[in-house]
Design a protein around this motif. Structure first.
Motif, PDB file in Angstrom:
ATOM      1  N   ALA A  50       0.724  -1.252   0.082  1.00 54.38           N
ATOM      2  CA  ALA A  50      -0.219   0.084  -0.053  1.00 54.38           C
ATOM      3  C   ALA A  50       0.920   1.188   0.145  1.00 54.38           C
ATOM      4  CB  ALA A  50      -1.078   0.061   1.180  1.00 54.38           C
ATOM      5  N   MET A  51       2.278   1.110   0.297  1.00 51.58           N
ATOM      6  CA  MET A  51       2.882   2.274   0.272  1.00 51.58           C
ATOM      7  C   MET A  51       3.485   2.544  -1.033  1.00 51.58           C
ATOM      8  SD  MET A  51       5.093   1.454   3.657  1.00 51.58           S
ATOM      9  CE  MET A  51       4.419   0.942   5.019  1.00 51.58           C
ATOM     10  N   GLY A  52       3.128   1.708  -2.313  1.00 53.60           N
ATOM     11  CA  GLY A  52       3.378   2.005  -3.549  1.00 53.60           C
ATOM     12  C   GLY A  52       4.864   1.274  -4.055  1.00 53.60           C
ATOM     13  N   TYR A  53       5.049   0.198  -3.378  1.00 54.64           N
ATOM     14  CA  TYR A  53       6.024  -0.499  -4.057  1.00 54.64           C
ATOM     15  C   TYR A  53       5.632  -1.389  -4.773  1.00 54.64           C
ATOM     16  CZ  TYR A  53       9.429   1.406  -0.282  1.00 54.64           C
ATOM     17  OH  TYR A  53       9.859   2.526   0.286  1.00 54.64           O
ATOM     18  N   GLU A  54       6.430  -1.654  -5.865  1.00 54.32           N
ATOM     19  CA  GLU A  54       5.907  -2.312  -7.389  1.00 54.32           C
ATOM     20  C   GLU A  54       6.270  -3.710  -7.478  1.00 54.32           C
ATOM     21  OE1 GLU A  54       6.352   0.132 -11.111  1.00 54.32           O
ATOM     22  OE2 GLU A  54       7.579   1.406  -9.676  1.00 54.32           O
ATOM     23  N   ALA A  55       7.333  -4.187  -6.606  1.00 52.74           N
ATOM     24  CA  ALA A  55       7.818  -5.580  -6.665  1.00 52.74           C
ATOM     25  C   ALA A  55       8.087  -5.945  -5.514  1.00 52.74           C
ATOM     26  CB  ALA A  55       8.424  -6.043  -7.557  1.00 52.74           C
ATOM     27  N   PHE A  56       7.949  -7.371  -5.016  1.00 54.36           N
ATOM     28  CA  PHE A  56       8.335  -7.695  -3.622  1.00 54.36           C
ATOM     29  C   PHE A  56       9.462  -9.117  -3.928  1.00 54.36           C
ATOM     30  CE2 PHE A  56       4.266  -7.288  -1.172  1.00 54.36           C
ATOM     31  CZ  PHE A  56       4.808  -5.688  -0.770  1.00 54.36           C
ATOM     32  N   VAL A  57      10.319  -8.847  -3.286  1.00 55.41           N
ATOM     33  CA  VAL A  57      11.536 -10.155  -3.140  1.00 55.41           C
ATOM     34  C   VAL A  57      11.296 -10.550  -1.536  1.00 55.41           C
ATOM     35  CG1 VAL A  57      13.861 -10.620  -2.906  1.00 55.41           C
ATOM     36  CG2 VAL A  57      13.212  -9.262  -4.617  1.00 55.41           C
TER      37      VAL A  57
END
Ligand code: CP
Length: 312
Positions: free
Chosen positions: A103-110
């Motif tokens: 929800a903070m706007g990060y576009e991808a996760f590792v």
């Protein structure tokens, strides 16, 4: 797990990934590798102003720093969340953690998770692409890719027909599982070896040969990969003593002598020196351990490229 995972931009496992998909990641990694070894001579802006979040529910040195380095070399805006010091200590769930950071706007996760399937669970609850940085005993796909890339580079572009021995704690190893999948897909023969408690016959269902006797195997190998004994995952005592383990399965200088002259040694790290590998083996010219680490940054740049849907 099925082949379309790279197309979906998640990378959760190597099981089922096609040879062409793997080879296309290697081609991309080779294009990115000069950025790693030239230390930023040519600035890369492929992920400029793009947000990447690293979520580490379990400890790491190589994978966390390697993804950080890969993302920084591509100009990404990264944040690293680790379970220690976080609101996980107040009972916040994996899914709530992931959804709040999304929800903070990060576009991808590792994501690294201590439970097998933990990373897939995150992928099922967020909209952004998720890269598995190791989940329990299940898989560690970028480690498998970087190990295979290191072998492919060493053998001049192919490991077709090569014989790779993986020795150690196979039963508890996500690295072994990812390697068994990727190496066989690339045409190599894989034999796993270790004490019966750590190397059960059931591993044959993955297509690998299984043996409990390392010494007769050595003259037939092109690569010997040693794996860490995962003391944190071994419930009951899996072998009588460290001394006995080393006597049967430790990669000593004497055992290296029994390998063919062209054969090389790998270890994904971290190493229990004096147990899995002796110091003089870990640091010898035939050990490609630090090449694995360097190639790992290039592989992770390629995997981030795919996750963010960049054009080839
Ligand atoms: N090879 C590997 O996954 O190492 P870390 O646990 O340090 O990331």
């Amino acid at each position: 797990m099925s082949a379309p995972e790279l197309a979906d931009r998640h990378l959760l496992a190597l099981e089922g990934l096609s040879r062409s998909a793997i080879e296309s990641v290697f081609e991309l990694a080779e294009r990115y590798r000069p950025y790693v070894v030239n230390d930023g001579d040519q600035p890369c802006t492929a992920l400029s102003r793009r947000g990447l979040a690293l979520l580490f529910f379990e400890d790491s040195t190589r994978t966390r720093v390697s993804f950080t380095r890969a993302a920084q070399l591509m100009g990404a805006d990264i944040v690293t969340w680790t379970a220690k010091g976080s609101s996980a200590s107040k009972g916040e769930s994996t899914i709530d953690t992931a959804r709040n950071i999304e929800a903070m706007g990060y576009e991808a996760f590792v994501v690294r998770h201590h439970r097998g399937g933990g990373t897939k669970k995150v992928a099922e609850h967020v909209k952004v692409p998720v890269i598995n940085a190791g989940d329990g005993r299940h898989e560690h796909p970028t480690q498998g890719l970087l190990d295979a890339m290191t072998m492919v580079r060493h053998f001049g572009g192919s490991i077709e027909g090569r014989h790779i021995g993986i020795v150690g704690d196979i039963a508890n190893s996500r690295v072994a599982r990812s390697n068994i999948h990727v190496l066989q897909t690339l045409g190599a023969k894989v034999t796993v070896v270790g004490p019966p408690t750590l190397c059960p016959e059931s591993l044959a269902s993955m297509g690998a040969s299984v043996t409990w006797d390392l010494d007769p195997l050595l003259p037939h190998l092109d690569v010997l990969m040693a794996l860490r004994i995962q003391f944190e995952r071994i419930g009951a005592q899996a072998f009588p003593s460290a001394r006995e383990y080393r006597a049967g399965y430790g990669v000593t200088a004497a055992r290296v002598e029994r390998l063919p002259e062209h054969a090389v040694i790998l270890h994904p790290g971290p190493i229990n020196r004096g147990l899995e590998l002796d110091d003089d083996v870990a640091d010898c010219d035939r050990a490609l351990i630090l090449a694995q680490v360097t190639n790992g940054v290039a592989i992770r740049m390629a995997v981030l490229h795919r996750a963010f849907g960049l054009a080839d």
